[in-house]
Design a protein around this motif. Structure first.
Motif, mmCIF file in Angstrom:
data_model
loop_
_atom_site.group_PDB
_atom_site.id
_atom_site.type_symbol
_atom_site.label_atom_id
_atom_site.label_comp_id
_atom_site.label_asym_id
_atom_site.label_seq_id
_atom_site.Cartn_x
_atom_site.Cartn_y
_atom_site.Cartn_z
ATOM 1 N N VAL A 96 0.859 -1.185 0.000
ATOM 2 C CA VAL A 96 0.000 0.000 0.000
ATOM 3 C C VAL A 96 0.895 1.235 0.000
ATOM 4 O O VAL A 96 1.814 1.340 0.810
ATOM 5 C CB VAL A 96 -0.922 0.024 1.239
ATOM 6 C CG1 VAL A 96 -1.734 1.310 1.287
ATOM 7 C CG2 VAL A 96 -1.833 -1.188 1.236
ATOM 8 N N GLN A 97 0.628 2.143 -0.918
ATOM 9 C CA GLN A 97 1.347 3.410 -0.963
ATOM 10 C C GLN A 97 0.359 4.515 -0.636
ATOM 11 O O GLN A 97 -0.597 4.755 -1.389
ATOM 12 C CB GLN A 97 1.957 3.647 -2.339
ATOM 13 C CG GLN A 97 2.684 4.976 -2.445
ATOM 14 C CD GLN A 97 3.190 5.253 -3.844
ATOM 15 O OE1 GLN A 97 2.917 4.508 -4.783
ATOM 16 N NE2 GLN A 97 3.937 6.321 -3.983
ATOM 17 N N ALA A 98 0.558 5.169 0.484
ATOM 18 C CA ALA A 98 -0.321 6.258 0.891
ATOM 19 C C ALA A 98 -0.110 7.453 -0.032
ATOM 20 O O ALA A 98 1.024 7.800 -0.374
ATOM 21 C CB ALA A 98 -0.023 6.659 2.332
ATOM 22 N N LEU A 99 -1.199 8.057 -0.441
ATOM 23 C CA LEU A 99 -1.178 9.273 -1.252
ATOM 24 C C LEU A 99 -1.994 10.318 -0.493
ATOM 25 O O LEU A 99 -3.167 10.538 -0.773
ATOM 26 C CB LEU A 99 -1.779 9.025 -2.639
ATOM 27 C CG LEU A 99 -1.109 7.940 -3.492
ATOM 28 C CD1 LEU A 99 -1.919 7.665 -4.743
ATOM 29 C CD2 LEU A 99 0.302 8.368 -3.848
ATOM 30 N N ALA A 100 -1.342 10.904 0.508
ATOM 31 C CA ALA A 100 -2.019 11.875 1.368
ATOM 32 C C ALA A 100 -2.566 13.027 0.531
ATOM 33 O O ALA A 100 -1.995 13.356 -0.499
ATOM 34 C CB ALA A 100 -1.047 12.387 2.418
ATOM 35 N N PRO A 101 -3.696 13.578 0.890
ATOM 36 C CA PRO A 101 -4.361 13.412 2.180
ATOM 37 C C PRO A 101 -5.493 12.400 2.193
ATOM 38 O O PRO A 101 -6.016 12.079 3.261
ATOM 39 C CB PRO A 101 -4.938 14.804 2.448
ATOM 40 C CG PRO A 101 -5.316 15.294 1.086
ATOM 41 C CD PRO A 101 -4.251 14.723 0.164
ATOM 42 N N ASP A 102 -5.884 11.825 1.015
ATOM 43 C CA ASP A 102 -7.099 11.007 1.038
ATOM 44 C C ASP A 102 -7.126 9.891 -0.009
ATOM 45 O O ASP A 102 -8.187 9.493 -0.466
ATOM 46 C CB ASP A 102 -8.326 11.890 0.856
ATOM 47 C CG ASP A 102 -8.305 12.674 -0.459
ATOM 48 O OD1 ASP A 102 -7.349 12.509 -1.235
ATOM 49 O OD2 ASP A 102 -9.246 13.447 -0.697
ATOM 50 N N ALA A 103 -5.973 9.352 -0.363
ATOM 51 C CA ALA A 103 -5.952 8.310 -1.390
ATOM 52 C C ALA A 103 -4.814 7.327 -1.107
ATOM 53 O O ALA A 103 -3.976 7.549 -0.229
ATOM 54 C CB ALA A 103 -5.783 8.925 -2.779
ATOM 55 N N ALA A 104 -4.807 6.239 -1.872
ATOM 56 C CA ALA A 104 -3.753 5.235 -1.755
ATOM 57 C C ALA A 104 -3.715 4.402 -3.023
ATOM 58 O O ALA A 104 -4.717 4.258 -3.718
ATOM 59 C CB ALA A 104 -3.991 4.333 -0.545
ATOM 60 N N HIS A 105 -2.543 3.872 -3.313
ATOM 61 C CA HIS A 105 -2.389 2.880 -4.373
ATOM 62 C C HIS A 105 -2.176 1.534 -3.693
ATOM 63 O O HIS A 105 -1.361 1.415 -2.779
ATOM 64 C CB HIS A 105 -1.175 3.184 -5.259
ATOM 65 C CG HIS A 105 -1.443 4.251 -6.262
ATOM 66 N ND1 HIS A 105 -0.432 4.917 -6.904
ATOM 67 C CD2 HIS A 105 -2.595 4.769 -6.749
ATOM 68 C CE1 HIS A 105 -0.954 5.790 -7.736
ATOM 69 N NE2 HIS A 105 -2.260 5.729 -7.648
ATOM 70 N N LEU A 106 -2.923 0.525 -4.135
ATOM 71 C CA LEU A 106 -2.786 -0.824 -3.611
ATOM 72 C C LEU A 106 -2.335 -1.732 -4.748
ATOM 73 O O LEU A 106 -3.005 -1.798 -5.775
ATOM 74 C CB LEU A 106 -4.126 -1.347 -3.079
ATOM 75 C CG LEU A 106 -4.694 -0.769 -1.791
ATOM 76 C CD1 LEU A 106 -5.181 0.636 -1.988
ATOM 77 C CD2 LEU A 106 -5.788 -1.652 -1.283
ATOM 78 N N ASP A 107 -1.214 -2.389 -4.564
ATOM 79 C CA ASP A 107 -0.761 -3.374 -5.551
ATOM 80 C C ASP A 107 -1.466 -4.676 -5.198
ATOM 81 O O ASP A 107 -1.094 -5.368 -4.263
ATOM 82 C CB ASP A 107 0.747 -3.533 -5.493
ATOM 83 C CG ASP A 107 1.278 -4.505 -6.545
ATOM 84 O OD1 ASP A 107 0.475 -5.267 -7.118
ATOM 85 O OD2 ASP A 107 2.486 -4.506 -6.785
ATOM 86 N N ILE A 108 -2.512 -4.994 -5.950
ATOM 87 C CA ILE A 108 -3.315 -6.180 -5.657
ATOM 88 C C ILE A 108 -2.965 -7.359 -6.562
ATOM 89 O O ILE A 108 -3.710 -8.330 -6.625
ATOM 90 C CB ILE A 108 -4.819 -5.859 -5.740
ATOM 91 C CG1 ILE A 108 -5.203 -5.341 -7.117
ATOM 92 C CG2 ILE A 108 -5.217 -4.879 -4.647
ATOM 93 C CD1 ILE A 108 -6.697 -5.225 -7.336
ATOM 94 N N THR A 109 -1.814 -7.283 -7.229
ATOM 95 C CA THR A 109 -1.407 -8.339 -8.145
ATOM 96 C C THR A 109 -1.413 -9.700 -7.453
ATOM 97 O O THR A 109 -2.003 -10.653 -7.942
ATOM 98 C CB THR A 109 -0.009 -8.045 -8.720
ATOM 99 O OG1 THR A 109 -0.020 -6.742 -9.301
ATOM 100 C CG2 THR A 109 0.385 -9.077 -9.756
ATOM 101 N N GLY A 110 -0.781 -9.789 -6.309
ATOM 102 C CA GLY A 110 -0.707 -11.057 -5.595
ATOM 103 C C GLY A 110 -2.006 -11.446 -4.917
ATOM 104 O O GLY A 110 -2.211 -12.610 -4.577
ATOM 105 N N ALA A 111 -2.893 -10.500 -4.717
ATOM 106 C CA ALA A 111 -4.157 -10.765 -4.040
ATOM 107 C C ALA A 111 -5.259 -11.174 -5.016
ATOM 108 O O ALA A 111 -6.322 -11.590 -4.591
ATOM 109 C CB ALA A 111 -4.596 -9.532 -3.254
ATOM 110 N N LEU A 112 -5.013 -11.051 -6.309
ATOM 111 C CA LEU A 112 -6.056 -11.352 -7.285
ATOM 112 C C LEU A 112 -6.551 -12.782 -7.171
ATOM 113 O O LEU A 112 -7.747 -13.031 -7.229
ATOM 114 C CB LEU A 112 -5.555 -11.105 -8.712
ATOM 115 C CG LEU A 112 -5.500 -9.657 -9.140
ATOM 116 C CD1 LEU A 112 -4.949 -9.559 -10.557
ATOM 117 C CD2 LEU A 112 -6.858 -8.998 -9.059
ATOM 118 N N ARG A 113 -5.652 -13.727 -6.987
ATOM 119 C CA ARG A 113 -6.068 -15.123 -6.870
ATOM 120 C C ARG A 113 -6.993 -15.301 -5.672
ATOM 121 O O ARG A 113 -7.994 -16.003 -5.739
ATOM 122 C CB ARG A 113 -4.855 -16.034 -6.765
ATOM 123 C CG ARG A 113 -5.210 -17.497 -6.680
ATOM 124 C CD ARG A 113 -3.959 -18.372 -6.837
ATOM 125 N NE ARG A 113 -4.206 -19.721 -6.441
ATOM 126 C CZ ARG A 113 -4.805 -20.636 -7.196
ATOM 127 N NH1 ARG A 113 -5.204 -20.310 -8.399
ATOM 128 N NH2 ARG A 113 -4.994 -21.861 -6.764
#
Length: 76
Positions: A39-56
């Motif tokens: 998870v990469q926080a993008l203050a003040p109100d967003a984030a990037h989530l790398d869900i590649t490994g979570a897709l399965r």
């Protein structure tokens, strides 16, 4: 890179009831880390989530085939 090997990045924009609510933002980031540790926080109100490994995981749980609108709706 094949389609199966491409990164899947989910951009999450949190609609906070009180802009600048750092405590709620921290709680939402912690919730996002339950989905993926990337998870990469993008203050003040967003984030990037790398869900590649979570897709399965999501595919097995709900039968999603892609990380499109359907899975993003489930994360709401």
């Amino acid at each position: 890179m094949s389609a199966m090997n491409q990164r899947r990045i989910l951009h999450a924009h949190f609609h906070l009831p009180h802009p600048g609510d750092a405590d709620l933002y921290a709680q939402l980031l912690a919730l996002a880390e339950d989905i993926t540790p990337r998870v990469q926080a993008l203050a003040p109100d967003a984030a990037h989530l790398d869900i590649t490994g979570a897709l399965r995981y999501w595919q097995l749980l709900w039968g999603f085939r892609t990380c499109g609108v359907t899975s993003c709706s489930a994360l709401r």
